[in-house]
Design an enzyme around this catalytic site. Structure first.
Site, short mmCIF file in Angstrom:
data_model
loop_
_atom_site.label_atom_id
_atom_site.label_comp_id
_atom_site.label_asym_id
_atom_site.label_seq_id
_atom_site.Cartn_x
_atom_site.Cartn_y
_atom_site.Cartn_z
N LYS A 263 0.82 -1.05 -0.11
CA LYS A 263 -0.12 -0.01 -0.10
C LYS A 263 0.85 1.21 0.05
O LYS A 263 0.39 2.29 -0.59
CB LYS A 263 -1.07 -0.18 1.31
CG LYS A 263 -1.98 0.93 1.15
CD LYS A 263 -2.90 1.10 2.43
CE LYS A 263 -2.16 2.21 3.48
NZ LYS A 263 -1.97 3.41 3.01
N ARG A 264 1.86 1.33 0.83
CA ARG A 264 2.69 2.15 0.81
C ARG A 264 3.36 2.70 -0.61
O ARG A 264 3.49 3.63 -0.77
CB ARG A 264 4.21 2.15 1.83
CG ARG A 264 3.87 2.91 3.10
CD ARG A 264 4.66 2.31 4.25
NE ARG A 264 4.47 1.04 4.59
CZ ARG A 264 5.19 0.04 4.58
NH1 ARG A 264 6.58 0.23 4.31
NH2 ARG A 264 4.84 -1.42 5.09
#
Ligand code: GLU
Length: 505
Positions: A263-264
Site C-alpha cells: 500500500k505504501r
C-alpha cells in the site's frame, strides 16, 4: 461427477481486497469459466480479532465491478454452505475429534505466558523456539501428561488448543502446476495450532476441511501460502483425503526496487492498490481504480497480464478472450513487476476503443458537475477533437473546458510572450474582419484569417498565437479554426473583446 472443476476464492475479511487479491480471484475465475466449473466465494473469518466490518461487502462489490460472477457464496447460497467459516463452527468439531482419536493431534495447555517465556529463553541463546517433536515432551500437552491429567485439566476448564502432530520422516512431496515438483523437509515444520481456545479452528484447519467438504478440485492462491503447503498436505494425509491440485501464483512486485507491492508504494508513487475506494473506520479514504476513472475491462486486462501471458504479443483481451486463452500452465513462477504507467496505457486503449458517442455520454456527467449542460452532439464534436490525448474520461475536461466556457484567466507565460507591441491593435482589427466572415466555419475562417494576415503584412505565428490566447486562455488546444467554428461567431468575438479589456495593453 468425476473431474468436476470446483474452485474457490477464499479471502479473509481483514480489510479491503488489494490488487494481488483481485488477481487471485481473477485467475480462479478465468480457470473456472474456461473449464465450465463452479466459482465459489468462501469467507475465511475464523480469526475474529482481525475481522473488519465492511470488508465482506467490499470484496463482493470488487468482484462484481470486475465482472466476476460468483456461483456459490454467502449471498448466492449453494449446496455446500454455509460459505462463511464462522457459521461452520460446529462442522469442524468432529474433524478435530477425528485427528485427536487417530493420535494425529493433541491437546496443549501451555499458556501464552509460558510460550512467551520459552521464546525469550531460546532467543537469548540466539535460537528460535519451535513447538515441535523435539520439545513437545517438555511442554504441557496430552502427549507429555498422563491421560488422567489431561482429562482432569479439560474437566476443570483449563484453556487449551489442539496442535497438529508433525513427526520427522520422509520429505513431503507435492506437485504444483506453476512450480513443478516440490519437496519439503517435515523437520522444518512446527506442531501448528489447529484449534484455538476460543472454540474456532485456525485458518489451516478450516481451510483444509472446507476445501474437502466443498469438493474443491484446484487451489489457486498467492505465493505467500507456499510455506503452508507441506502442512496442508500432511493434514490431507492425516484425514486420509485426496488433496486438490495446487497452483501458487507469483508475487506482484513493486514498480521500483525489490519486494512485494505494498500500500505504501501506492501512496509513494501515486497509484491505487485497491480496486475500489476504501474508507477506514477512522474515516481515511484509500483510492480505488474505479473512482480514479479506470474502466473495469481495462483493470481486469491489466491484472490478467501480471504473471500470466498468452505466449503471443497480444495485450488487449476482453474477459471472454481471457477465458478462452487462459491456462495455469502459462503462469510464470517469477514475480510480476507492477507498472502504473502500463495500467494507464490499458485504460487509454479501452477509451480509444469506445465510440465517440459512448465517450461523450460518459463525459456528460463530468460536465454536469462543472455546471455545464450541453447537447450530446456538440459534446461528441468536442470529444472527437481530443479523445486520442486522454487516458481517462475525467481528463477530457482539462483538454476541452474552453469549448464550454470563456477563459477566466490567461496563462501568464503566454501573455508575457505573446501579448506585446502591436498585438492588441491587430486583435482589434482582426475582430472586425471576423465579424464579417460568413459562413463562420473552419475552412472559411482559415482562408480569410490567413489572407487577412498576408494583406496586413504581419506574422502568422504572432496573430494566431495571440488569438489562441484570447480564445483558450493558453497555448494549448486543437486546431484554432475548429475551435472558432465550434464556439461560434458571437462567442469568438466576445472572447476577443474580453481579452482586450482584461489584458494589459
Ligand atoms: N484466507 C486465505 C487468504 O486470505 C486463503 C488462502 C488460501 O487460498 O488457501 O488468502
Amino acid at each position: 461427477m468425476e473431474n468436476r472443476v470446483r474452485v474457490r476464492f477464499a479471502p479473509s475479511p481483514t480489510g479491503p481486497l488489494h490488487l494481488g487479491g483481485v488477481r487471485t480471484a481473477l485467475f480462479n475465475y478465468l480457470f473456472t469459466r474456461k473449464n465450465n466449473g463452479t466459482f465459489i466465494l468462501r469467507i475465511e473469518d475464523t480469526d475474529r480479532r482481525r475481522f473488519v466490518p465492511g470488508a465482506e461487502e467490499y470484496i463482493m462489490e470488487s468482484l462484481e465491478w470486475c465482472g466476476m460472477n460468483v456461483d456459490e457464496g454467502i449471498r448466492e447460497g449453494g449446496g455446500y454452505g454455509p460459505y462463511r467459516q464462522s457459521e461452520r463452527k460446529d462442522i469442524y468439531q468432529k474433524f478435530i475429534q477425528d485427528l485427536l482419536e487417530k493420535g494425529k493431534a493433541y491437546y496443549a495447555f501451555d499458556t501464552p505466558e509460558e510460550l512467551e517465556e520459552k521464546r525469550q529463553e531460546y532467543a537469548s541463546r540466539g535460537q528460535t523456539f519451535m513447538y515441535n517433536h523435539t520439545v513437545r515432551n517438555g511442554m504441557i500437552n496430552s502427549l507429555a501428561l498422563t491421560e488422567e491429567e489431561t482429562r482432569a485439566r479439560i474437566k476443570k476448564g483449563d484453556p487449551y488448543v489442539v496442535r497438529f502432530r508433525v513427526d520427522p520422516g520422509e520429505p513431503v512431496r507435492v506437485h504444483d502446476i506453476i512450480r513443478g515438483d516440490l519437496s519439503f523437509d517435515p523437520d522444518t515444520l512446527d506442531d501448528k495450532v489447529l484449534f484455538k481456545s476460543d472454540g474456532l479452528p485456525t485458518y489451516h484447519m478450516a481451510n483444509i476441511v472446507d476445501d474437502h467438504l466443498m469438493e474443491i478440485s484446484h487451489v489457486i492462491r498467492g505465493e505467500e501460502w507456499l510455506p503452508s503447503l507441506p502442512l496442508h498436505i500432511l493434514l490431507y494425509r492425516a484425514f486420509g483425503w485426496e488433496p486438490p491440485v495446487f497452483a501458487h501464483l507469483p508475487l506482484i512486485l513493486k514498480p521500483d526496487g525489490k519486494g512485494k507491492l505494498s500500500k505504501r508504494d501506492g501512496d509513494r508513487l501515486g497509484f491505487p492498490v485497491f480496486p475500489l475506494n476504501w474508507k477506514t473506520p477512522e474515516g481515511e479514504v484509500y483510492p480505488g481504480y474505479r473512482e480514479q476513472g479506470y474502466f473495469p475491462e481495462a483493470f481486469v486486462n491489466m491484472l490478467a497480464l501480471l504473471g500470466w501471458n498468452p505466449g503471443t504479443d497480444q495485450e488487449i483481451f476482453s474477459m471472454d478472450e481471457l477465458i478462452k486463452q487462459f491456462s495455469l500452465e502459462r503462469i510464470n513462477k517469477a514475480g510480476a513487476r507492477f507498472d502504473p504507467q502500463k495500467a494507464r496505457w490499458f485504460n487509454h486503449q479501452y477509451l480509444q476503443m469506445k465510440t465517440t458517442r459512448e465517450v461523450a455520454e460518459l463525459f456528460l456527467p463530468v460536465l454536469m458537475e462543472k455546471g455545464i449542460t450541453a447537447d450530446l452532439s456538440f459534446v461528441e464534436k468536442v470529444v472527437s477533437q481530443v479523445r486520442e490525448r486522454v487516458d481517462f474520461v475525467k481528463e477530457l475536461w482539462d483538454e476541452t473546458s474552453f469549448f464550454f466556457k470563456a477563459p477566466e484567466q490567461y496563462d501568464e507565460k503566454v501573455v508575457k510572450k505573446r501579448w506585446k507591441g502591436d498585438v492588441p491593435e491587430l486583435m482589434r482589427e482582426l475582430s472586425e474582419a471576423l465579424a464579417g466572415t460568413a459562413p463562420f466555419d473552419s475552412p472559411t475562417l482559415e482562408e480569410n484569417v490567413k489572407r487577412w494576415i498576408e494583406k496586413r503584412e504581419t506574422g502568422m505565428g504572432k496573430v494566431l498565437n495571440a488569438l489562441r490566447l484570447l480564445l483558450v486562455g493558453a497555448s494549448r488546444g486543437p486546431h484554432l479554426f475548429d475551435i472558432m467554428e465550434m464556439i461560434g461567431k458571437e462567442e469568438t468575438l466576445k472572447r476577443i473583446e474580453n481579452g482586450l479589456k482584461t489584458l494589459p495593453e
